[in-house]
Design a protein around this motif. Structure first.
Motif, PDB file in Angstrom:
ATOM      1  N   GLU A  17     -13.171 -43.378  57.125  1.00 43.67           N
ATOM      2  CA  GLU A  17     -12.830 -42.582  58.310  1.00 43.67           C
ATOM      3  C   GLU A  17     -12.810 -41.081  58.034  1.00 43.67           C
ATOM      4  O   GLU A  17     -12.982 -40.272  58.948  1.00 43.67           O
ATOM      5  CB  GLU A  17     -11.479 -43.039  58.890  1.00 43.67           C
ATOM      6  CG  GLU A  17     -10.294 -42.969  57.950  1.00 43.67           C
ATOM      7  CD  GLU A  17     -10.180 -44.181  57.036  1.00 43.67           C
ATOM      8  OE1 GLU A  17      -9.386 -44.097  56.091  1.00 43.67           O
ATOM      9  OE2 GLU A  17     -10.880 -45.177  57.244  1.00 43.67           O
ATOM     10  N   LYS A  18     -12.632 -40.681  56.780  1.00 41.04           N
ATOM     11  CA  LYS A  18     -12.629 -39.257  56.422  1.00 41.04           C
ATOM     12  C   LYS A  18     -14.024 -38.732  56.137  1.00 41.04           C
ATOM     13  O   LYS A  18     -14.204 -37.541  55.916  1.00 41.04           O
ATOM     14  CB  LYS A  18     -11.745 -39.029  55.194  1.00 41.04           C
ATOM     15  CG  LYS A  18     -10.292 -39.328  55.434  1.00 41.04           C
ATOM     16  CD  LYS A  18      -9.498 -39.109  54.175  1.00 41.04           C
ATOM     17  CE  LYS A  18      -8.053 -39.515  54.377  1.00 41.04           C
ATOM     18  NZ  LYS A  18      -7.287 -39.410  53.123  1.00 41.04           N
ATOM     19  N   GLY A  19     -15.017 -39.625  56.094  1.00 43.45           N
ATOM     20  CA  GLY A  19     -16.393 -39.228  55.812  1.00 43.45           C
ATOM     21  C   GLY A  19     -16.765 -39.292  54.345  1.00 43.45           C
ATOM     22  O   GLY A  19     -17.840 -38.858  53.956  1.00 43.45           O
ATOM     23  N   ASN A  20     -15.864 -39.838  53.513  1.00 38.87           N
ATOM     24  CA  ASN A  20     -16.144 -39.976  52.088  1.00 38.87           C
ATOM     25  C   ASN A  20     -17.021 -41.198  51.833  1.00 38.87           C
ATOM     26  O   ASN A  20     -16.932 -42.182  52.555  1.00 38.87           O
ATOM     27  CB  ASN A  20     -14.841 -40.120  51.293  1.00 38.87           C
ATOM     28  CG  ASN A  20     -13.964 -38.900  51.432  1.00 38.87           C
ATOM     29  OD1 ASN A  20     -14.455 -37.789  51.585  1.00 38.87           O
ATOM     30  ND2 ASN A  20     -12.666 -39.108  51.399  1.00 38.87           N
ATOM     31  N   LYS A  21     -17.834 -41.131  50.779  1.00 41.34           N
ATOM     32  CA  LYS A  21     -18.682 -42.262  50.418  1.00 41.34           C
ATOM     33  C   LYS A  21     -17.818 -43.403  49.896  1.00 41.34           C
ATOM     34  O   LYS A  21     -16.880 -43.186  49.146  1.00 41.34           O
ATOM     35  CB  LYS A  21     -19.675 -41.870  49.327  1.00 41.34           C
ATOM     36  CG  LYS A  21     -20.799 -40.991  49.803  1.00 41.34           C
ATOM     37  CD  LYS A  21     -21.756 -40.734  48.662  1.00 41.34           C
ATOM     38  CE  LYS A  21     -22.869 -39.813  49.081  1.00 41.34           C
ATOM     39  NZ  LYS A  21     -23.784 -39.548  47.960  1.00 41.34           N
ATOM     40  N   THR A  22     -18.162 -44.630  50.290  1.00 43.26           N
ATOM     41  CA  THR A  22     -17.463 -45.816  49.808  1.00 43.26           C
ATOM     42  C   THR A  22     -18.486 -46.899  49.488  1.00 43.26           C
ATOM     43  O   THR A  22     -19.655 -46.785  49.851  1.00 43.26           O
ATOM     44  CB  THR A  22     -16.480 -46.374  50.855  1.00 43.26           C
ATOM     45  OG1 THR A  22     -17.219 -46.711  52.034  1.00 43.26           O
ATOM     46  CG2 THR A  22     -15.395 -45.375  51.194  1.00 43.26           C
TER      47      THR A  22
END
Length: 115
Positions: free
Chosen positions: A89-94
């Motif tokens: 949701e924060k736009g970080n890669k997962t």
């Protein structure tokens, strides 16, 4: 193999003598395309007595195995799964498990949450 496996991941062996066994990734040897998994692919080495090991004898330890022989464990089903890149949701890669669509936790973050 860039982000598919990380140190501390729970993985399952998909082929070879230890097929079906699960363990944590202890080390990643990226230049060789291999991983060392705790308790998997155990070998015996005959060692001489030395200052570190006064007795010498037969030492059992883990040997590296090819990264293609292991799969990360799906957090929902507990079985091996392929990994897809995704975003939180924060736009970080997962890393996302293909079978269930659940996010695979980063080992360092998972340990911090457990404390």
């Amino acid at each position: 193999m860039a982000a598919r496996l990380r140190k501390g991941d729970l993985v399952v062996v998909i082929s070879g003598k230890d097929k079906g066994k699960q363990g944590k990734v202890a080390r990643i040897l990226a230049e060789d395309g291999k991983v060392v998994v705790e308790g998997i692919n155990m070998i015996k080495r005959h060692t001489r007595p030395n200052p570190k090991n006064q007795q010498g004898g037969i030492v059992e330890r883990e040997a590296p195995l090819f990264a293609s022989k292991v799969m990360p464990v799906d957090p929902e089903t507990g079985k091996g799964t392929r990994v897809r890149a995704g975003k939180d949701e924060k736009g970080n890669k997962t890393r996302v498990a293909v079978k269930s669509g659940k996010t695979i936790a980063t080992p360092a973050k998972a340990e911090a949450k457990a404390e």
